[in-house]
Scaffold this motif. Structure first.
Motif, mmCIF file in Angstrom:
data_model
loop_
_atom_site.group_PDB
_atom_site.id
_atom_site.type_symbol
_atom_site.label_atom_id
_atom_site.label_comp_id
_atom_site.label_asym_id
_atom_site.label_seq_id
_atom_site.Cartn_x
_atom_site.Cartn_y
_atom_site.Cartn_z
ATOM 1 N N THR A 294 10.269 -0.998 3.593
ATOM 2 C CA THR A 294 9.858 -1.142 2.193
ATOM 3 C C THR A 294 8.343 -1.152 2.033
ATOM 4 O OG1 THR A 294 9.914 -3.550 2.315
ATOM 5 C CG2 THR A 294 11.936 -2.436 1.565
ATOM 6 N N GLY A 295 7.628 -1.223 3.149
ATOM 7 C CA GLY A 295 6.178 -1.284 3.084
ATOM 8 C C GLY A 295 5.649 -2.690 2.889
ATOM 9 N N ALA A 296 6.541 -3.676 2.864
ATOM 10 C CA ALA A 296 6.104 -5.060 2.686
ATOM 11 C C ALA A 296 5.252 -5.516 3.865
ATOM 12 C CB ALA A 296 7.305 -5.980 2.515
ATOM 13 N N ASN A 297 5.592 -5.029 5.069
ATOM 14 C CA ASN A 297 4.803 -5.304 6.276
ATOM 15 C C ASN A 297 4.342 -3.982 6.860
ATOM 16 O OD1 ASN A 297 5.533 -7.963 5.927
ATOM 17 N ND2 ASN A 297 6.418 -8.199 7.947
ATOM 18 N N ARG A 298 3.108 -3.957 7.307
ATOM 19 C CA ARG A 298 2.586 -2.759 7.958
ATOM 20 C C ARG A 298 3.154 -2.638 9.360
ATOM 21 N NH1 ARG A 298 -3.747 -2.893 6.190
ATOM 22 N NH2 ARG A 298 -3.340 -2.137 4.081
ATOM 23 N N VAL A 299 3.333 -1.388 9.780
ATOM 24 C CA VAL A 299 3.824 -1.106 11.125
ATOM 25 C C VAL A 299 2.606 -0.867 12.008
ATOM 26 C CG1 VAL A 299 5.278 0.381 12.526
ATOM 27 C CG2 VAL A 299 5.864 -0.015 10.128
ATOM 28 N N GLN B 230 12.924 -7.666 9.698
ATOM 29 C CA GLN B 230 11.612 -7.082 9.946
ATOM 30 C C GLN B 230 11.661 -5.575 9.744
ATOM 31 O OE1 GLN B 230 8.684 -8.786 10.527
ATOM 32 N NE2 GLN B 230 7.826 -6.779 10.155
ATOM 33 N N ILE B 231 12.737 -4.940 10.190
ATOM 34 C CA ILE B 231 12.899 -3.498 9.970
ATOM 35 C C ILE B 231 12.887 -3.215 8.475
ATOM 36 C CG2 ILE B 231 14.457 -1.523 10.232
ATOM 37 C CD1 ILE B 231 13.087 -2.364 12.850
ATOM 38 N N GLY C 298 7.221 3.708 5.807
ATOM 39 C CA GLY C 298 8.502 3.008 5.813
ATOM 40 C C GLY C 298 9.651 3.882 5.344
ATOM 41 N N GLN C 299 9.402 4.691 4.323
ATOM 42 C CA GLN C 299 10.442 5.586 3.820
ATOM 43 C C GLN C 299 10.830 6.611 4.884
ATOM 44 O OE1 GLN C 299 8.536 7.037 0.251
ATOM 45 N NE2 GLN C 299 9.623 5.572 -1.037
ATOM 46 N N ARG C 300 9.839 7.110 5.615
ATOM 47 C CA ARG C 300 10.137 8.084 6.668
ATOM 48 C C ARG C 300 10.922 7.437 7.813
ATOM 49 N NH1 ARG C 300 4.629 9.625 5.543
ATOM 50 N NH2 ARG C 300 4.684 11.418 4.157
ATOM 51 N N ILE C 301 10.576 6.192 8.123
ATOM 52 C CA ILE C 301 11.336 5.476 9.155
ATOM 53 C C ILE C 301 12.785 5.342 8.705
ATOM 54 C CG2 ILE C 301 11.685 3.240 10.281
ATOM 55 C CD1 ILE C 301 8.572 2.956 10.281
ATOM 56 N N ARG C 302 12.973 4.909 7.464
ATOM 57 C CA ARG C 302 14.339 4.699 6.961
ATOM 58 C C ARG C 302 15.133 6.000 6.921
ATOM 59 N NH1 ARG C 302 16.292 0.999 1.979
ATOM 60 N NH2 ARG C 302 18.486 1.389 2.274
ATOM 61 N N LEU C 303 14.526 7.066 6.417
ATOM 62 C CA LEU C 303 15.215 8.356 6.349
ATOM 63 C C LEU C 303 15.619 8.841 7.740
ATOM 64 C CD1 LEU C 303 13.123 10.238 3.645
ATOM 65 C CD2 LEU C 303 15.506 9.522 3.472
ATOM 66 N N THR C 304 14.718 8.711 8.687
ATOM 67 C CA THR C 304 15.006 9.148 10.049
ATOM 68 C C THR C 304 16.086 8.277 10.683
ATOM 69 O OG1 THR C 304 12.721 9.919 10.263
ATOM 70 C CG2 THR C 304 13.976 9.669 12.289
ATOM 71 N N ARG C 305 15.980 6.979 10.471
ATOM 72 C CA ARG C 305 16.984 6.059 11.020
ATOM 73 C C ARG C 305 18.369 6.388 10.479
ATOM 74 N NH1 ARG C 305 19.390 1.878 8.879
ATOM 75 N NH2 ARG C 305 17.922 1.494 7.190
ATOM 76 N N ASP D 289 0.852 -1.184 0.000
ATOM 77 C CA ASP D 289 0.000 0.000 0.000
ATOM 78 C C ASP D 289 0.891 1.239 0.000
ATOM 79 O OD1 ASP D 289 -1.480 2.244 1.465
ATOM 80 O OD2 ASP D 289 -3.084 0.798 1.064
ATOM 81 N N PRO D 290 0.583 2.239 -0.811
ATOM 82 C CA PRO D 290 1.416 3.444 -0.859
ATOM 83 C C PRO D 290 1.591 4.125 0.505
ATOM 84 C CG PRO D 290 -0.120 3.426 -2.692
ATOM 85 C CD PRO D 290 -0.486 2.278 -1.801
ATOM 86 N N LEU D 291 0.601 4.046 1.358
ATOM 87 C CA LEU D 291 0.736 4.643 2.688
ATOM 88 C C LEU D 291 1.763 3.888 3.530
ATOM 89 C CD1 LEU D 291 -2.984 5.443 3.509
ATOM 90 C CD2 LEU D 291 -1.176 7.038 2.862
ATOM 91 N N ASP D 292 1.756 2.570 3.431
ATOM 92 C CA ASP D 292 2.744 1.765 4.156
ATOM 93 C C ASP D 292 4.154 2.055 3.646
ATOM 94 O OD1 ASP D 292 0.735 0.539 5.669
ATOM 95 O OD2 ASP D 292 0.460 -1.038 4.170
ATOM 96 N N VAL D 293 4.272 2.246 2.341
ATOM 97 C CA VAL D 293 5.569 2.570 1.746
ATOM 98 C C VAL D 293 6.041 3.933 2.241
ATOM 99 C CG1 VAL D 293 6.776 3.067 -0.418
ATOM 100 C CG2 VAL D 293 5.178 1.141 -0.298
#
Length: 74
Positions: free
Chosen positions: A49-54, A43-44, A16-23, A9-13
């Motif tokens: 990547t949005g493959a799994n929802r947070v 899992q991270i 995920g992108q914001r998590i990665r950028l912040t990390r 889902d684009p929202l999950d992606v």
């Protein structure tokens, strides 16, 4: 994942992108983040990547570990 296309889902992606950028901005590896919130680095990667929802609870844990707010990640 959306039912029809079997793609994230684009929202999950986006989350995920914001998590990665912040990390990455904080200089924290996926391995270290995973260890600190008790999940594998794989899992991270799936979250990023949005493959799994947070889930909400996991998003709070991630935000706390990254010293940011949940709002900054959504």
């Amino acid at each position: 994942m959306t039912d029809q296309t079997n793609t994230p889902d684009p929202l999950d992606v986006a989350v995920g992108q914001r998590i990665r950028l912040t990390r990455k901005a904080r200089g924290i590896s996926a391995q270290k983040l995973g260890e600190s919130i008790d999940v594998s680095f794989q899992q991270i990667t799936k979250y990023e990547t949005g493959a799994n929802r947070v889930s909400a609870s996991m998003l709070i844990r991630i935000a706390e570990r990254l010293d940011t707010t949940v709002a900054a990640l959504v």
